[in-house]
Design a protein around this motif. Structure first.
Motif, PDB file in Angstrom:
ATOM      1  N   GLU A 157       0.826  -1.205   0.000  1.00 21.74           N
ATOM      2  CA  GLU A 157       0.000   0.000   0.000  1.00 21.74           C
ATOM      3  C   GLU A 157       0.865   1.262   0.000  1.00 21.74           C
ATOM      4  O   GLU A 157       0.556   2.253  -0.672  1.00 21.74           O
ATOM      5  CB  GLU A 157      -0.933  -0.008   1.215  1.00 21.74           C
ATOM      6  CG  GLU A 157      -2.055  -1.022   1.105  1.00 21.74           C
ATOM      7  CD  GLU A 157      -2.921  -1.048   2.355  1.00 21.74           C
ATOM      8  OE1 GLU A 157      -2.484  -0.455   3.383  1.00 21.74           O
ATOM      9  OE2 GLU A 157      -4.008  -1.651   2.332  1.00 21.74           O
ATOM     10  N   ASP A 160       2.234   1.743  -3.522  1.00 24.71           N
ATOM     11  CA  ASP A 160       1.203   2.255  -4.436  1.00 24.71           C
ATOM     12  C   ASP A 160       0.914   3.724  -4.167  1.00 24.71           C
ATOM     13  O   ASP A 160       0.680   4.506  -5.106  1.00 24.71           O
ATOM     14  CB  ASP A 160      -0.071   1.419  -4.282  1.00 24.71           C
ATOM     15  CG  ASP A 160      -1.138   1.814  -5.283  1.00 24.71           C
ATOM     16  OD1 ASP A 160      -0.944   1.590  -6.488  1.00 24.71           O
ATOM     17  OD2 ASP A 160      -2.178   2.371  -4.856  1.00 24.71           O
ATOM     18  N   THR A 161       0.918   4.126  -2.911  1.00 23.99           N
ATOM     19  CA  THR A 161       0.705   5.544  -2.581  1.00 23.99           C
ATOM     20  C   THR A 161       1.829   6.410  -3.140  1.00 23.99           C
ATOM     21  O   THR A 161       1.578   7.506  -3.654  1.00 23.99           O
ATOM     22  CB  THR A 161       0.610   5.714  -1.055  1.00 23.99           C
ATOM     23  OG1 THR A 161      -0.460   4.902  -0.551  1.00 23.99           O
ATOM     24  CG2 THR A 161       0.340   7.171  -0.690  1.00 23.99           C
ATOM     25  N   ARG A 162       3.052   5.925  -3.079  1.00 30.45           N
ATOM     26  CA  ARG A 162       4.179   6.693  -3.629  1.00 30.45           C
ATOM     27  C   ARG A 162       4.038   6.847  -5.138  1.00 30.45           C
ATOM     28  O   ARG A 162       4.270   7.929  -5.695  1.00 30.45           O
ATOM     29  CB  ARG A 162       5.481   5.990  -3.281  1.00 30.45           C
ATOM     30  CG  ARG A 162       6.721   6.752  -3.737  1.00 30.45           C
ATOM     31  CD  ARG A 162       6.828   8.076  -3.007  1.00 30.45           C
ATOM     32  NE  ARG A 162       7.934   8.863  -3.481  1.00 30.45           N
ATOM     33  CZ  ARG A 162       9.172   8.743  -3.027  1.00 30.45           C
ATOM     34  NH1 ARG A 162       9.440   7.874  -2.057  1.00 30.45           N
ATOM     35  NH2 ARG A 162      10.137   9.497  -3.495  1.00 30.45           N
ATOM     36  N   LEU A 163       3.646   5.785  -5.818  1.00 22.68           N
ATOM     37  CA  LEU A 163       3.436   5.867  -7.269  1.00 22.68           C
ATOM     38  C   LEU A 163       2.270   6.785  -7.608  1.00 22.68           C
ATOM     39  O   LEU A 163       2.294   7.494  -8.622  1.00 22.68           O
ATOM     40  CB  LEU A 163       3.184   4.464  -7.832  1.00 22.68           C
ATOM     41  CG  LEU A 163       4.379   3.508  -7.803  1.00 22.68           C
ATOM     42  CD1 LEU A 163       3.961   2.133  -8.259  1.00 22.68           C
ATOM     43  CD2 LEU A 163       5.510   4.029  -8.664  1.00 22.68           C
ATOM     44  N   GLN A 164       1.252   6.786  -6.761  1.00 22.36           N
ATOM     45  CA  GLN A 164       0.113   7.680  -6.993  1.00 22.36           C
ATOM     46  C   GLN A 164       0.531   9.134  -6.892  1.00 22.36           C
ATOM     47  O   GLN A 164       0.074   9.985  -7.667  1.00 22.36           O
ATOM     48  CB  GLN A 164      -0.992   7.362  -5.987  1.00 22.36           C
ATOM     49  CG  GLN A 164      -2.250   8.208  -6.186  1.00 22.36           C
ATOM     50  CD  GLN A 164      -3.324   7.870  -5.168  1.00 22.36           C
ATOM     51  OE1 GLN A 164      -3.120   7.024  -4.298  1.00 22.36           O
ATOM     52  NE2 GLN A 164      -4.451   8.530  -5.260  1.00 22.36           N
ATOM     53  N   HIS A 165       1.406   9.459  -5.955  1.00 22.74           N
ATOM     54  CA  HIS A 165       1.878  10.840  -5.820  1.00 22.74           C
ATOM     55  C   HIS A 165       2.734  11.258  -7.014  1.00 22.74           C
ATOM     56  O   HIS A 165       2.691  12.420  -7.437  1.00 22.74           O
ATOM     57  CB  HIS A 165       2.679  10.981  -4.526  1.00 22.74           C
ATOM     58  CG  HIS A 165       1.823  10.906  -3.296  1.00 22.74           C
ATOM     59  ND1 HIS A 165       2.332  10.711  -2.030  1.00 22.74           N
ATOM     60  CD2 HIS A 165       0.482  10.994  -3.145  1.00 22.74           C
ATOM     61  CE1 HIS A 165       1.344  10.682  -1.149  1.00 22.74           C
ATOM     62  NE2 HIS A 165       0.213  10.851  -1.808  1.00 22.74           N
ATOM     63  N   ASN A 167       2.303  10.195 -10.092  1.00 19.02           N
ATOM     64  CA  ASN A 167       1.306  10.456 -11.141  1.00 19.02           C
ATOM     65  C   ASN A 167       1.953  10.463 -12.527  1.00 19.02           C
ATOM     66  O   ASN A 167       1.820  11.409 -13.303  1.00 19.02           O
ATOM     67  CB  ASN A 167       0.584  11.779 -10.876  1.00 19.02           C
ATOM     68  CG  ASN A 167      -0.680  11.922 -11.723  1.00 19.02           C
ATOM     69  OD1 ASN A 167      -1.212  10.934 -12.235  1.00 19.02           O
ATOM     70  ND2 ASN A 167      -1.153  13.139 -11.886  1.00 19.02           N
ATOM     71  N   THR A 172       1.879   2.874 -14.797  1.00 18.55           N
ATOM     72  CA  THR A 172       0.549   2.262 -14.762  1.00 18.55           C
ATOM     73  C   THR A 172       0.644   0.744 -14.643  1.00 18.55           C
ATOM     74  O   THR A 172      -0.076   0.120 -13.851  1.00 18.55           O
ATOM     75  CB  THR A 172      -0.235   2.651 -16.021  1.00 18.55           C
ATOM     76  OG1 THR A 172      -0.329   4.083 -16.103  1.00 18.55           O
ATOM     77  CG2 THR A 172      -1.640   2.063 -15.973  1.00 18.55           C
ATOM     78  N   ARG A 175       1.597  -0.255 -11.128  1.00 20.22           N
ATOM     79  CA  ARG A 175       0.498  -0.091 -10.175  1.00 20.22           C
ATOM     80  C   ARG A 175      -0.538  -1.207 -10.338  1.00 20.22           C
ATOM     81  O   ARG A 175      -1.136  -1.667  -9.355  1.00 20.22           O
ATOM     82  CB  ARG A 175      -0.159   1.271 -10.366  1.00 20.22           C
ATOM     83  CG  ARG A 175       0.717   2.451  -9.963  1.00 20.22           C
ATOM     84  CD  ARG A 175      -0.094   3.721  -9.852  1.00 20.22           C
ATOM     85  NE  ARG A 175      -1.067   3.618  -8.793  1.00 20.22           N
ATOM     86  CZ  ARG A 175      -2.027   4.521  -8.558  1.00 20.22           C
ATOM     87  NH1 ARG A 175      -2.111   5.589  -9.328  1.00 20.22           N
ATOM     88  NH2 ARG A 175      -2.872   4.362  -7.575  1.00 20.22           N
ATOM     89  N   ARG A 176      -0.765  -1.633 -11.566  1.00 15.38           N
ATOM     90  CA  ARG A 176      -1.712  -2.741 -11.780  1.00 15.38           C
ATOM     91  C   ARG A 176      -1.201  -4.024 -11.147  1.00 15.38           C
ATOM     92  O   ARG A 176      -1.967  -4.770 -10.529  1.00 15.38           O
ATOM     93  CB  ARG A 176      -1.924  -2.933 -13.278  1.00 15.38           C
ATOM     94  CG  ARG A 176      -2.749  -1.819 -13.942  1.00 15.38           C
ATOM     95  CD  ARG A 176      -2.849  -2.047 -15.435  1.00 15.38           C
ATOM     96  NE  ARG A 176      -3.643  -1.009 -16.073  1.00 15.38           N
ATOM     97  CZ  ARG A 176      -3.795  -0.885 -17.391  1.00 15.38           C
ATOM     98  NH1 ARG A 176      -3.202  -1.752 -18.202  1.00 15.38           N
ATOM     99  NH2 ARG A 176      -4.524   0.095 -17.884  1.00 15.38           N
TER     100      ARG A 176
END
Length: 347
Positions: A157, A160-165, A167, A172, A175-176
């Motif tokens: 988790e 994934d949060t680091r990758l979301q930041h 952006n 992609t 993240r999948r």
């Protein structure tokens, strides 16, 4: 300018005409006077015409001089304006040249900043990937060595949060893969490892207070001796003699009599069994966990007073702990690691 018209001058009188005019003069005096008057008028008209033409020429010269002076002044002003315009144009040209130079410098600085930003962005992405790789490796170790599903879920988790930041669209696929591994880990049945360990610890704490079955048998054997008659000395002596040597058959449901020194080792063996079961719980060793709990339950049933509430409760607790499934098949996070390696190979 008006041209001055001059009247024709009188022709010289010839000698032949003089006598005729002399002959005629006495005869036509009015005609001569008229001719003289006409000549005077013509002369006056010629003089007036000459004077008027002279005045007009003078006025024309004055006007021409004035206009020439004005035109000279206008030319001077025009030259001054042209000079000022040249100065202004030169200043504008210099300003335009400075602006163009500044624009060229700004463009160079912008290109340098864009290059630096791209380098920093790539460096930041590489740093983020290095951190995410470390997190994923830690999660894999937690799963393989300790079977800690909760720690692995927290690690994924966080990645994934680091990758979301960040952006970034290039992350992609990674993240999948992380989302797929998270779904597999969340589907694993959750074991309250801390709670189960605390329950075993509570049994270890209270094991010294559980009464032995041998103490109950001793109390039961001493009760008849207390009820013998004090007056029957012979019966009392016989009872004492029989108590020196006893031959007993040990049945499966009969209490085992243990001397005090062996009772200490029994309790220590029970404590070691419980601690071993706790270690097997932390190691997710299902077989060792159940064997240790079964041995502890057997020791309680055989050597301890099962009528005691504490002993009976401990036996039930051991049975409940034995029913726990601690060695569940755990999924890995190979998909996330493979996606990370693929992204590193094709940045």
């Amino acid at each position: 300018m008006n041209e001055i018209t001059q009247s024709p001058l009188p022709q010289p009188v010839t000698q032949s005409a003089v006598p005729a005019q002399a002959a005629l003069r006495p005869q036509h005096p009015a005609l001569a006077l008229g001719a003289l008057l006409i000549a005077a008028l013509a002369l006056a008209a010629a003089a007036w015409s000459w004077f008027d033409g002279h005045e007009q020429a003078r006025d024309l010269k004055t006007e021409l001089g004035r206009r020439l002076a004005e035109s000279g002044k206008d030319v001077s002003e025009a030259r001054l304006l042209a000079r000022n315009a040249d100065d202004a144009m030169r200043q504008v040209s210099e300003k335009v040249a400075r602006i163009e130079s500044q624009m060229a410098m700004s463009q160079q600085q912008q290109l340098a900043l864009e290059t630096l930003y791209k380098d920093l962005a790539q460096g930041r992405d590489q740093w983020a990937l290095a951190e995410i790789e470390q997190v994923l490796l830690t999660a894999a170790q937690q799963l393989q060595l300790a079977g800690n599903v909760k720690a692995a879920i927290i690690a994924l988790e966080g990645a994934d949060t680091r990758l979301q930041h960040l952006n970034k669209p290039q992350f992609t696929a990674l993240r999948r893969a992380i989302a797929a591994d998270l779904a597999n880990l969340r589907s694993v049945p959750v074991l309250d490892e801390v709670g189960a360990s605390a329950r075993i610890e509570a049994l270890v704490v209270h094991h010294a207070s559980w009464p032995l079955a041998s103490a109950q048998a001793s109390e039961a054997a001493s009760a008849p001796r207390a009820s013998t008659r004090a007056t029957d000395i012979g019966q009392e002596l016989w009872t004492e003699v029989k108590s020196l040597v006893q031959i007993r058959r040990i049945e499966g449901n009969e209490a085992v009599l243990l001397p005090p020194d062996q009772a200490y080792f029994l309790r220590e063996n029970l404590r070691l069994r419980l601690l071993s079961a706790r270690l097997a719980l932390l190691a997710r060793d299902q077989t060792a966990f159940r064997d240790d709990l079964s041995a502890a339950s057997e020791m309680l049933s055989r050597y301890f007073n099962t009528r005691d509430a504490g002993v009976a409760g401990a036996i039930k607790e051991l049975k409940r702990l034995s029913s726990l499934q601690i060695a569940a098949k755990l999924p890995g996070i190979e998909a996330s690691l493979a996606a990370l390696e693929a992204h590193k190979g094709n940045p």
